[in-house]
Design an enzyme around this catalytic site. Structure first.
Site, PDB file in Angstrom:
ATOM      1  N   ARG A  59      -8.674  41.924  54.138  1.00 50.70           N
ATOM      2  CA  ARG A  59      -7.935  42.639  54.713  1.00 50.70           C
ATOM      3  C   ARG A  59      -7.110  43.389  53.629  1.00 50.70           C
ATOM      4  O   ARG A  59      -6.392  42.625  52.699  1.00 50.70           O
ATOM      5  CB  ARG A  59      -6.950  41.876  55.737  1.00 50.70           C
ATOM      6  CG  ARG A  59      -6.042  42.747  56.537  1.00 50.70           C
ATOM      7  CD  ARG A  59      -5.304  41.709  57.354  1.00 50.70           C
ATOM      8  NE  ARG A  59      -4.078  42.427  58.054  1.00 50.70           N
ATOM      9  CZ  ARG A  59      -2.874  42.708  57.851  1.00 50.70           C
ATOM     10  NH1 ARG A  59      -2.366  42.231  56.516  1.00 50.70           N
ATOM     11  NH2 ARG A  59      -2.037  43.316  58.547  1.00 50.70           N
ATOM     12  N   LYS A  93       0.644  40.543  48.892  1.00 53.13           N
ATOM     13  CA  LYS A  93       1.577  39.524  49.274  1.00 53.13           C
ATOM     14  C   LYS A  93       2.369  38.848  48.251  1.00 53.13           C
ATOM     15  O   LYS A  93       2.255  38.880  46.957  1.00 53.13           O
ATOM     16  CB  LYS A  93       0.740  38.355  49.973  1.00 53.13           C
ATOM     17  CG  LYS A  93       0.331  38.931  51.428  1.00 53.13           C
ATOM     18  CD  LYS A  93      -0.120  37.756  52.240  1.00 53.13           C
ATOM     19  CE  LYS A  93      -0.273  38.343  53.534  1.00 53.13           C
ATOM     20  NZ  LYS A  93      -1.402  37.420  54.642  1.00 53.13           N
TER      21      LYS A  93
HETATM   22  C1  YH5 Z   1      -3.520  37.853  57.287  1.00 51.49           C
HETATM   23  O1  YH5 Z   1      -3.426  37.296  56.118  1.00 51.49           O
HETATM   24  N1  YH5 Z   1      -1.285  39.231  57.062  1.00 51.49           N
HETATM   25  S1  YH5 Z   1       0.741  40.726  58.125  1.00 51.49           S
HETATM   26  C2  YH5 Z   1       4.040  40.385  52.995  1.00 51.49           C
HETATM   27  C3  YH5 Z   1       3.914  41.171  52.051  1.00 51.49           C
HETATM   28  C4  YH5 Z   1       2.944  41.892  52.015  1.00 51.49           C
HETATM   29  C5  YH5 Z   1       1.953  42.181  53.000  1.00 51.49           C
HETATM   30  C6  YH5 Z   1       5.543  40.205  50.954  1.00 51.49           C
HETATM   31  N2  YH5 Z   1      -1.625  39.990  59.062  1.00 51.49           N
HETATM   32  C7  YH5 Z   1      -2.523  38.596  57.605  1.00 51.49           C
HETATM   33  O2  YH5 Z   1       0.112  41.599  55.255  1.00 51.49           O
HETATM   34  N3  YH5 Z   1      -3.852  39.038  59.607  1.00 51.49           N
HETATM   35  C8  YH5 Z   1      -0.756  40.080  58.050  1.00 51.49           C
HETATM   36  O3  YH5 Z   1       4.649  41.208  50.805  1.00 51.49           O
HETATM   37  C9  YH5 Z   1      -2.565  39.224  58.909  1.00 51.49           C
HETATM   38  N4  YH5 Z   1      -4.493  37.755  58.126  1.00 51.49           N
HETATM   39  C10 YH5 Z   1      -4.775  38.249  59.224  1.00 51.49           C
HETATM   40  N5  YH5 Z   1      -5.712  38.173  59.906  1.00 51.49           N
HETATM   41  C11 YH5 Z   1       1.280  40.326  56.396  1.00 51.49           C
HETATM   42  C12 YH5 Z   1       1.305  41.084  55.218  1.00 51.49           C
HETATM   43  C13 YH5 Z   1       2.084  41.285  54.059  1.00 51.49           C
HETATM   44  C14 YH5 Z   1       3.274  40.404  54.043  1.00 51.49           C
END
Ligand code: YH5
Length: 277
Positions: free
Chosen positions: A254, A220
């Site tokens: 996750r 993230k």
């Molecule tokens: C979460 O925390 N996150 S999708 C931006 C990024 C990298 C990764 C800027 N679904 C979660 O993974 N479900 C997502 O780089 C989730 N908890 C739960 N339960 C976002 C994501 C991401 C966004």
């Protein structure tokens, strides 16, 4: 133990939820096609690497992402869930907020509903309750398209705990049971770096509230801010955050990089000893 429809998941040690995105590849084809076969292969590889859960998502919930229609989301996730269910003993999770997708995913063999909107869409509480699946209730301030414009809290940890306690109460009132519920502070979902750090530092308070805690920190943007690394270069930081979250009481991590995260958590769990409950 977490009740996931006809299966149970042992959470006495922290486990990894691997991420499978079934969204169009905007680099190679301008965003029109997605591959069911590639998503299934990826999910099976994550299961082999030790993921206890495989999270299948057809709606991008990243900051700035646009919503996806119900028919399109069904077309993306249902065939992937069916084929993963047939090919692995890992528990299949569906990343959705839509009651129609919850019903179809459950019929296709999903064991967990991962809802970033915490069952607030009309009909979602009833659909989730009827499914028999476990549910992850996540906190988010605002909506994905706009949530990172100006996140604001008087007391981020208190507000997240109060929100999640309210959604747990609503879920129980709708017929879900405590052994089917997981909560998630929603790192990066309407939060600044300082909000994310406060939530991680004080994750133990959330973990003491009752339901098992899931966290998503992998790759993230807080890691971009802290390390200066691009999204594809955040493995070391992601593993560090996974270990910190587990030490602070998280039970489900996750992650995109499953092999590395499983290995780090194996070491972490040995130091922790069996976690109570
Ligand atoms: C979460 O925390 N996150 S999708 C931006 C990024 C990298 C990764 C800027 N679904 C979660 O993974 N479900 C997502 O780089 C989730 N908890 C739960 N339960 C976002 C994501 C991401 C966004």
């Amino acid at each position: 133990m977490l009740r996931c429809a006809d299966r149970t998941l042992d959470l006495s040690q922290p486990v990894v939820m691997g991420v499978v995105n079934v969204t169009p590849d905007s680099f190679s084809d301008g965003g029109r096609f997605f591959s069911v076969g590639a998503a299934v292969e990826h999910g099976l590889r994550l299961a082999q690497q030790g993921a206890a859960l495989i999270d299948v998502g057809g709606e991008s919930t990243r900051p700035g992402a646009e919503p996806v229609g119900t028919e399109e989301e069904l077309r993306r996730v249902v065939p992937v869930i069916e084929r993963l269910r047939a090919g692995t003993t890992a528990i299949i999770s569906v990343d959705t907020s839509k009651p129609e997708v919850m019903r179809a995913a459950s019929a296709a063999g999903a064991g967990l509903i991962n809802d970033v909107r915490a069952l607030r869409e009309p009909g979602a509480l009833a659909a989730a309750a009827a499914s028999g699946c476990a549910v992850c209730l996540m906190h988010m301030q605002g909506e994905p398209r706009t949530m990172q414009r100006a996140p604001s809290y008087a007391d981020v940890v208190g507000e997240v705990r109060t929100f999640l306690a309210g959604r747990v109460a609503e879920s129980i009132a709708a017929g879900l049971t405590p052994e089917r519920l997981v909560v998630d502070p929603g790192f990066g979902f309407g939060k600044t770096l300082e909000h994310n750090l406060a939530l991680l530092r004080r994750l133990g308070e959330l973990a003491a509230d009752g339901p098992a805690v899931l966290v998503g920190l992998s790759r993230k943007s807080m890691l971009g801010t802290l390390t200066g690394r691009a999204a594809g270069e955040r493995l070391y930081g992601s593993v560090a955050l996974a270990v910190i979250a587990a030490l602070n009481g998280a039970r489900i991590i996750r992650a995109h990089d499953v092999a590395a995260t499983v290995e780090a958590l194996k070491v972490t769990a040995a130091v922790q000893g069996p976690v109570r409950r």
